[in-house]
Design a protein around this motif. Sequence first.
Motif, PDB file in Angstrom:
ATOM      1  N   TYR A 198       1.023  -1.103   0.012  1.00 23.53           N
ATOM      2  CA  TYR A 198       0.081   0.101  -0.310  1.00 23.53           C
ATOM      3  C   TYR A 198       0.843   1.263   0.028  1.00 23.53           C
ATOM      4  CZ  TYR A 198      -3.197   3.752   2.083  1.00 23.53           C
ATOM      5  OH  TYR A 198      -3.265   4.976   2.321  1.00 23.53           O
ATOM      6  N   THR A 199       1.692   1.158   1.000  1.00 22.49           N
ATOM      7  CA  THR A 199       2.671   1.950   1.041  1.00 22.49           C
ATOM      8  C   THR A 199       3.785   3.120  -0.426  1.00 22.49           C
ATOM      9  OG1 THR A 199       2.635   1.849   3.306  1.00 22.49           O
ATOM     10  CG2 THR A 199       3.917   4.017   2.464  1.00 22.49           C
ATOM     11  N   LEU A 200       4.139   1.853  -0.488  1.00 23.88           N
ATOM     12  CA  LEU A 200       4.952   1.783  -1.567  1.00 23.88           C
ATOM     13  C   LEU A 200       4.598   2.099  -2.671  1.00 23.88           C
ATOM     14  CD1 LEU A 200       8.362  -0.801  -0.774  1.00 23.88           C
ATOM     15  CD2 LEU A 200       7.631   2.421  -0.458  1.00 23.88           C
ATOM     16  N   GLY A 201       2.895   2.056  -2.915  1.00 23.58           N
ATOM     17  CA  GLY A 201       2.047   2.572  -4.551  1.00 23.58           C
ATOM     18  C   GLY A 201       2.163   3.694  -4.210  1.00 23.58           C
ATOM     19  N   CYS A 202       2.317   4.416  -3.403  1.00 21.16           N
ATOM     20  CA  CYS A 202       1.333   5.826  -3.432  1.00 21.16           C
ATOM     21  C   CYS A 202       1.815   6.643  -4.014  1.00 21.16           C
ATOM     22  CB  CYS A 202       2.235   5.931  -1.507  1.00 21.16           C
ATOM     23  SG  CYS A 202       2.467   8.483  -1.807  1.00 21.16           S
ATOM     24  N   TYR A 226      10.229   4.464 -10.652  1.00 19.25           N
ATOM     25  CA  TYR A 226       8.664   5.403 -10.402  1.00 19.25           C
ATOM     26  C   TYR A 226       8.177   4.033 -10.892  1.00 19.25           C
ATOM     27  CZ  TYR A 226       5.707   7.831 -13.306  1.00 19.25           C
ATOM     28  OH  TYR A 226       4.653   8.362 -13.662  1.00 19.25           O
ATOM     29  N   ASP A 227       8.655   2.635 -11.911  1.00 20.07           N
ATOM     30  CA  ASP A 227       8.394   2.008 -12.610  1.00 20.07           C
ATOM     31  C   ASP A 227       7.808   0.958 -11.703  1.00 20.07           C
ATOM     32  OD1 ASP A 227       8.573   2.683 -14.957  1.00 20.07           O
ATOM     33  OD2 ASP A 227      10.285   1.418 -15.985  1.00 20.07           O
ATOM     34  N   CYS A 228       8.599   0.895 -10.882  1.00 23.99           N
ATOM     35  CA  CYS A 228       8.396  -0.319  -9.251  1.00 23.99           C
ATOM     36  C   CYS A 228       6.821   0.376  -9.217  1.00 23.99           C
ATOM     37  CB  CYS A 228       9.384  -0.866  -8.817  1.00 23.99           C
ATOM     38  SG  CYS A 228      10.876  -1.524  -9.415  1.00 23.99           S
ATOM     39  N   VAL A 229       6.643   1.675  -8.786  1.00 23.21           N
ATOM     40  CA  VAL A 229       5.457   1.895  -7.611  1.00 23.21           C
ATOM     41  C   VAL A 229       4.756   2.684  -8.690  1.00 23.21           C
ATOM     42  CG1 VAL A 229       5.173   3.774  -6.936  1.00 23.21           C
ATOM     43  CG2 VAL A 229       7.689   3.499  -6.518  1.00 23.21           C
ATOM     44  N   SER A 230       4.805   2.726  -9.785  1.00 15.56           N
ATOM     45  CA  SER A 230       3.814   2.507 -10.640  1.00 15.56           C
ATOM     46  C   SER A 230       3.209   1.181 -10.740  1.00 15.56           C
ATOM     47  CB  SER A 230       4.117   3.128 -12.104  1.00 15.56           C
ATOM     48  OG  SER A 230       4.792   4.562 -11.452  1.00 15.56           O
ATOM     49  N   CYS A 231       3.955   0.519 -11.011  1.00 19.10           N
ATOM     50  CA  CYS A 231       3.442  -1.145 -10.650  1.00 19.10           C
ATOM     51  C   CYS A 231       2.911  -1.046  -9.690  1.00 19.10           C
ATOM     52  CB  CYS A 231       4.421  -2.340 -10.855  1.00 19.10           C
ATOM     53  SG  CYS A 231       3.837  -3.844 -11.602  1.00 19.10           S
ATOM     54  N   LEU A 232       2.548  -1.002  -8.861  1.00 19.14           N
ATOM     55  CA  LEU A 232       2.288  -1.208  -7.185  1.00 19.14           C
ATOM     56  C   LEU A 232       1.001  -0.136  -7.208  1.00 19.14           C
ATOM     57  CD1 LEU A 232       5.036  -1.316  -4.770  1.00 19.14           C
ATOM     58  CD2 LEU A 232       3.240  -3.299  -4.959  1.00 19.14           C
ATOM     59  N   ASN A 233       1.399   0.765  -7.339  1.00 17.67           N
ATOM     60  CA  ASN A 233      -0.102   1.915  -7.432  1.00 17.67           C
ATOM     61  C   ASN A 233      -0.662   1.532  -8.868  1.00 17.67           C
ATOM     62  OD1 ASN A 233      -1.287   4.807  -8.872  1.00 17.67           O
ATOM     63  ND2 ASN A 233      -0.511   4.903  -7.356  1.00 17.67           N
ATOM     64  N   ARG A 234      -0.662   1.016  -9.484  1.00 16.04           N
ATOM     65  CA  ARG A 234      -1.671   0.104 -10.148  1.00 16.04           C
ATOM     66  C   ARG A 234      -3.133  -0.378  -9.924  1.00 16.04           C
ATOM     67  NH1 ARG A 234       1.813   0.668 -14.421  1.00 16.04           N
ATOM     68  NH2 ARG A 234       2.778  -1.216 -14.258  1.00 16.04           N
ATOM     69  N   GLY A 235      -2.926  -1.533  -8.746  1.00 19.25           N
ATOM     70  CA  GLY A 235      -3.339  -1.844  -7.608  1.00 19.25           C
ATOM     71  C   GLY A 235      -4.003  -1.547  -6.145  1.00 19.25           C
ATOM     72  N   HIS A 236      -3.510   0.187  -6.680  1.00 24.25           N
ATOM     73  CA  HIS A 236      -3.845   0.794  -5.000  1.00 24.25           C
ATOM     74  C   HIS A 236      -4.817   0.729  -4.347  1.00 24.25           C
ATOM     75  CE1 HIS A 236      -1.503   4.023  -2.234  1.00 24.25           C
ATOM     76  NE2 HIS A 236      -2.751   4.255  -2.733  1.00 24.25           N
ATOM     77  N   GLN A 237      -5.993   0.859  -4.918  1.00 24.34           N
ATOM     78  CA  GLN A 237      -7.358   0.198  -4.262  1.00 24.34           C
ATOM     79  C   GLN A 237      -7.373  -0.848  -3.510  1.00 24.34           C
ATOM     80  OE1 GLN A 237     -10.732   0.556  -7.028  1.00 24.34           O
ATOM     81  NE2 GLN A 237     -12.143  -0.186  -4.943  1.00 24.34           N
ATOM     82  N   ARG A 238      -6.925  -1.636  -4.246  1.00 22.84           N
ATOM     83  CA  ARG A 238      -6.927  -3.907  -3.420  1.00 22.84           C
ATOM     84  C   ARG A 238      -5.971  -3.359  -2.181  1.00 22.84           C
ATOM     85  NH1 ARG A 238      -7.551  -4.821  -9.341  1.00 22.84           N
ATOM     86  NH2 ARG A 238      -4.804  -4.979  -8.971  1.00 22.84           N
ATOM     87  N   TRP A 239      -4.811  -2.789  -2.708  1.00 26.48           N
ATOM     88  CA  TRP A 239      -3.314  -2.777  -1.707  1.00 26.48           C
ATOM     89  C   TRP A 239      -4.375  -2.064  -0.213  1.00 26.48           C
ATOM     90  CZ3 TRP A 239       0.300  -6.172  -1.196  1.00 26.48           C
ATOM     91  CH2 TRP A 239       1.333  -6.428  -1.733  1.00 26.48           C
ATOM     92  N   ALA A 240      -5.117  -0.900  -0.332  1.00 31.88           N
ATOM     93  CA  ALA A 240      -5.897  -0.304   0.544  1.00 31.88           C
ATOM     94  C   ALA A 240      -6.308  -0.598   1.612  1.00 31.88           C
ATOM     95  CB  ALA A 240      -6.450   1.076   0.121  1.00 31.88           C
TER      96      ALA A 240
END
Length: 268
Positions: A198-202, A226-240
């Motif tokens: 969740y945090t690293l996809g902020c 940036y690519d790594c954070v963006s990858c996590l960010n795409r699932g930010h809702q699920r991680w949240a």
Amino acid sequence: MSLPSVDIRRQPRRMGETARRDAWWLKPGLTFLGFSAFIVYSTWAAFQNADYQLGNYLSPFYSPLIFGDGPHAWIEGQPEWWPALLPFSPALFILWAPGGFRFTCYYYRGAYYKSFWADPPSCAVGEWRKKFLGENSIPLILQNLHRYFLYVALLFLLILAHDAWKAMWFMGDDGVEHFGVGIGTIVLSMNVVMLSGYTLGCHSLRHLVGGVLDAFSKSPARKKAYDCVSCLNRGHQRWAWGSLFWVGFTDLYVRLCAQGTWTDWRLF
Ligand code: FES
């Protein structure tokens, strides 16, 4: 020859009025129930000031244990300056940080503006407010503090990772701690994984690692980050949602084991 014309002037909608045919109210409704359940449970747990640790396990609602009792406490006992009229709990010293981080999160803002304030109730659904104010004035301009909450959240991740490491050590009959894994070890470790996702996809972290003033950084390392954070960010809702559920469950697990209601099984 004159072409046929269609009048597409925007008609102001009444509150809740919409041309949508789907169950647009379902998502904000479920969001309202999910957030409410978490807020009620976490507030209750924060004021218990009991059953938050078992051996090397420490509930994330109480970590770091700045004031408190037991081996996890940085400073033993309750501070003398604490007002007698206020109920004391170590959780009150720290929960502002993860609470503030989630409250100002871009995803959560979109979710609770709809589900708690109906502002708007959903996309293309009439709302009660006729004027759009944005987040440019008090109090919503304070949402910009999100970046600063992120710094604190990253620090908390390190502390929780250290808690998970400590949860891998168990006191033996010889009075020495030995490496091992219990169900609680897995629960606490999983909590770190979920919160990291969740945090690293902020969104703010994306800007922080990938950008310089008004442009992308040209550094290959920062592009990769940036690519790594963006990858996590795409699932930010699920991680949240996953991390919200799991952090609550981790507190519950430690609490029920500390009370003796559940047994913490050791795998080895
Ligand atoms: Fe959700 Fe930063 S945008 S944690």
